[in-house]
Design a protein around this motif. Structure first.
Motif, PDB file in Angstrom:
ATOM      1  N   SER A  61       0.798  -1.224   0.000  1.00 37.81           N
ATOM      2  CA  SER A  61       0.000   0.000   0.000  1.00 37.81           C
ATOM      3  C   SER A  61       0.831   1.274   0.000  1.00 37.81           C
ATOM      4  N   GLN A  62       2.106   1.171   0.335  1.00 35.34           N
ATOM      5  CA  GLN A  62       2.953   2.349   0.475  1.00 35.34           C
ATOM      6  C   GLN A  62       3.844   2.531  -0.756  1.00 35.34           C
ATOM      7  N   ALA A  63       4.187   3.781  -1.067  1.00 32.69           N
ATOM      8  CA  ALA A  63       5.125   4.076  -2.146  1.00 32.69           C
ATOM      9  C   ALA A  63       6.544   3.854  -1.640  1.00 32.69           C
ATOM     10  N   LEU A  64       7.218   2.849  -2.197  1.00 31.01           N
ATOM     11  CA  LEU A  64       8.522   2.439  -1.694  1.00 31.01           C
ATOM     12  C   LEU A  64       9.618   2.458  -2.751  1.00 31.01           C
ATOM     13  N   ALA A  65       9.286   2.674  -3.999  1.00 34.47           N
ATOM     14  CA  ALA A  65      10.272   2.559  -5.078  1.00 34.47           C
ATOM     15  C   ALA A  65      11.450   3.497  -4.893  1.00 34.47           C
ATOM     16  N   SER A  66      11.213   4.663  -4.299  1.00 32.25           N
ATOM     17  CA  SER A  66      12.285   5.652  -4.116  1.00 32.25           C
ATOM     18  C   SER A  66      12.590   5.885  -2.639  1.00 32.25           C
ATOM     19  N   LEU A  75       4.122  -0.387   5.663  1.00 24.94           N
ATOM     20  CA  LEU A  75       3.300  -0.871   4.567  1.00 24.94           C
ATOM     21  C   LEU A  75       2.210  -1.791   5.096  1.00 24.94           C
ATOM     22  N   LEU A  76       1.169  -1.912   4.289  1.00 21.62           N
ATOM     23  CA  LEU A  76       0.112  -2.882   4.510  1.00 21.62           C
ATOM     24  C   LEU A  76       0.019  -3.779   3.286  1.00 21.62           C
ATOM     25  N   LEU A 229     -10.495  -2.573   7.490  1.00 21.16           N
ATOM     26  CA  LEU A 229     -10.058  -1.690   6.419  1.00 21.16           C
ATOM     27  C   LEU A 229      -9.098  -0.663   7.015  1.00 21.16           C
ATOM     28  N   PRO A 230      -8.075  -0.231   6.279  1.00 21.30           N
ATOM     29  CA  PRO A 230      -7.121   0.732   6.861  1.00 21.30           C
ATOM     30  C   PRO A 230      -7.779   2.039   7.274  1.00 21.30           C
ATOM     31  N   HIS A 231      -8.854   2.441   6.619  1.00 25.32           N
ATOM     32  CA  HIS A 231      -9.554   3.681   6.947  1.00 25.32           C
ATOM     33  C   HIS A 231     -10.109   3.665   8.370  1.00 25.32           C
ATOM     34  N   SER A 238      -0.313   6.938   7.713  1.00 27.16           N
ATOM     35  CA  SER A 238       1.104   6.572   7.685  1.00 27.16           C
ATOM     36  C   SER A 238       1.435   5.371   6.807  1.00 27.16           C
ATOM     37  N   ALA A 239       0.451   4.565   6.433  1.00 25.37           N
ATOM     38  CA  ALA A 239       0.753   3.293   5.771  1.00 25.37           C
ATOM     39  C   ALA A 239       0.214   3.179   4.358  1.00 25.37           C
ATOM     40  N   VAL A 240      -0.515   4.180   3.883  1.00 24.34           N
ATOM     41  CA  VAL A 240      -1.131   4.116   2.561  1.00 24.34           C
ATOM     42  C   VAL A 240      -0.768   5.369   1.774  1.00 24.34           C
ATOM     43  N   HIS A 241      -0.322   5.182   0.536  1.00 22.17           N
ATOM     44  CA  HIS A 241      -0.063   6.304  -0.357  1.00 22.17           C
ATOM     45  C   HIS A 241      -1.197   6.335  -1.381  1.00 22.17           C
ATOM     46  N   LEU A 242      -1.990   7.395  -1.345  1.00 22.14           N
ATOM     47  CA  LEU A 242      -3.205   7.462  -2.153  1.00 22.14           C
ATOM     48  C   LEU A 242      -2.947   7.795  -3.613  1.00 22.14           C
ATOM     49  N   GLU A 243      -1.704   8.120  -3.969  1.00 18.52           N
ATOM     50  CA  GLU A 243      -1.420   8.521  -5.343  1.00 18.52           C
ATOM     51  C   GLU A 243      -0.476   7.569  -6.069  1.00 18.52           C
ATOM     52  N   LYS A 244      -0.141   6.444  -5.441  1.00 20.28           N
ATOM     53  CA  LYS A 244       0.805   5.527  -6.072  1.00 20.28           C
ATOM     54  C   LYS A 244       0.081   4.596  -7.039  1.00 20.28           C
ATOM     55  N   GLY A 245       0.861   3.764  -7.759  1.00 21.69           N
ATOM     56  CA  GLY A 245       0.325   2.860  -8.759  1.00 21.69           C
ATOM     57  C   GLY A 245      -0.503   1.734  -8.171  1.00 21.69           C
ATOM     58  N   CYS A 246      -0.924   0.868  -9.045  1.00 22.40           N
ATOM     59  CA  CYS A 246      -1.878  -0.175  -8.689  1.00 22.40           C
ATOM     60  C   CYS A 246      -1.261  -1.207  -7.737  1.00 22.40           C
ATOM     61  N   TYR A 247      -2.055  -1.679  -6.787  1.00 22.11           N
ATOM     62  CA  TYR A 247      -1.685  -2.775  -5.909  1.00 22.11           C
ATOM     63  C   TYR A 247      -2.976  -3.460  -5.483  1.00 22.11           C
ATOM     64  N   ARG A 248      -2.864  -4.648  -4.963  1.00 22.32           N
ATOM     65  CA  ARG A 248      -4.046  -5.408  -4.581  1.00 22.32           C
ATOM     66  C   ARG A 248      -4.816  -4.669  -3.478  1.00 22.32           C
ATOM     67  N   GLY A 249      -6.127  -4.489  -3.685  1.00 25.27           N
ATOM     68  CA  GLY A 249      -6.967  -3.808  -2.714  1.00 25.27           C
ATOM     69  C   GLY A 249      -7.083  -2.320  -2.922  1.00 25.27           C
TER      70      GLY A 249
END
Length: 362
Positions: A61-66, A75-76, A229-231, A238-249
């Motif tokens: 769920s988190q943006a981790l590439a950079s 992350l979740l 649900l994380p919400h 702290s654990a979800v990036h709302l603008e990152k690419g696709c992931y499960r869920g």
């Protein structure tokens, strides 16, 4: 068995040393950065390989590439319906990404990650010989840890602020987590033994939990069930990036945040302590005669007194006093809103113009 169990006054439970004879005093020392906690209730998973960050980014769920070396995040892992399956604290040292997880989740998360490797150039390892030592801030406790384990990976909890790409539902400023300067260091087992034999003050797991609860900080071992649900626990903070690419869920995460409301919500409960009864996780929470939720975590805090986190249905008004049933005792509980009933539905969707349905001219 951890060498910390040999410390004077150590009282152990299933997960490790609960306290050393003075739980409230240990909390104060821990909050002031003068004590360490042997987190035997946490385990370490290492992810190595050149693809580790982009691979984790694609499944979590988190943006981790950079992710920069030394920056703490979390992350979740969600199921296809957006429910929380696994959670991990994350720090990278430039060569390895370290995941610190609740002990009960380590085997499940580690096994799932290994099944997801496919052709990615990554290696997932269970670091069974590593220990996790926790402390707060930059005071003496940090120096003591680094003295026996120079260069140890240290995860700094991002809960103290809203992470980039995150969102806070809690309608309060300042947030109680703003002062939660929590850190967890990954050290060799021999370094843990050296710390246990040294003169740095130690605090038990009860102290760590009390500070976490007071900061409204969710945890996989306590606040997560098969419906979570994380919400619902403000984990978008702290654990979800709302603008990152696709992931499960991701579809559910976006739908609830933009168009709907989480069906349950996390609250802080300030408990009546006159009967000296502290409800345990699983205790039912009631609004009048109706059971509306469940206690997930509880503690006797050195400043706030008896407190708890609870998951309740969003239908409960935020201005009513609740009760908690602990055996034969019924404990009055004032609620403090963490996730409001109207959380979510953040999208601004323009109204469609009404169609002109006048009858056609004859």
């Amino acid at each position: 068995m951890s060498a910390f169990t040999n410390r004077p006054g150590a009282v152990s439970g299933d997960a490790g040393v609960v306290h050393y004879g003075n739980p409230l005093g240990e909390q104060r020392q821990l909050a002031e950065g003068q004590a360490i906690v042997d987190r035997t209730d946490r385990r370490v998973i290492a992810v190595a390989g050149v693809d580790r960050l982009t691979w984790l980014d694609s499944i979590a769920s988190q943006a981790l590439a950079s992710l920069e070396p030394g920056r703490g995040t979390e992350l979740l892992i969600l199921d296809p319906q957006g429910r929380v399956e696994h959670a991990a604290s994350v720090v990278d040292d430039g060569e390895t990404t370290w995941l610190i997880v609740d002990a009960g989740d380590a085997d499940g998360l580690g096994g799932w990650l290994r099944r997801m490797v496919f052709r990615s150039r990554v290696e997932v390892r269970d670091e069974t010989d590593a220990a996790v030592i926790a402390f707060a801030g930059d005071a003496g406790a940090r120096a003591a840890v680094l003295a026996v384990a120079p260069g140890a990976p240290i995860w700094t909890d991002p809960w103290s602020a809203v992470s980039p790409g995150g969102w806070q539902y809690a309608p309060i400023d300042p947030h109680p987590g703003a002062d939660f300067a929590w850190c967890e260091a990954i050290v060799p087992a021999e370094a843990r033994d050296e710390l246990a034999a040294g003169d740095t003050a130690a605090a038990g797991l009860l102290a760590a939990e009390a500070l976490r609860i007071a900061a409204w900080r969710p945890r996989w071992a306590n606040e997560v069930d098969e419906r979570s649900l994380p919400h619902e626990v403000d984990w978008l903070r702290s654990a979800v990036h709302l603008e990152k690419g696709c992931y499960r869920g991701q579809e559910t995460v976006a739908k609830v945040h933009n168009l709907g409301h989480p069906p349950r919500r996390l609250v802080m409960l300030h408990l009546d302590g006159s009967d000296s009864v502290l409800p345990q996780p699983g205790a039912p929470v009631a609004n009048g005669d109706d059971i509306v939720g469940t206690v997930t975590s509880s503690a006797l805090h050195y400043q706030a007194g008896p407190i708890a986190l609870a998951i309740i249905t969003r239908r409960v008004p935020d201005d009513v006093e609740l009760t908690v049933r602990a055996g034969d005792a019924i404990i009055a509980a004032g609620q403090e809103v963490i996730v409001p009933a109207d959380a979510g539905a953040t999208a601004s969707i323009p109204r469609l113009p009404r169609l002109n349905r006048r009858a056609p001219a004859r």
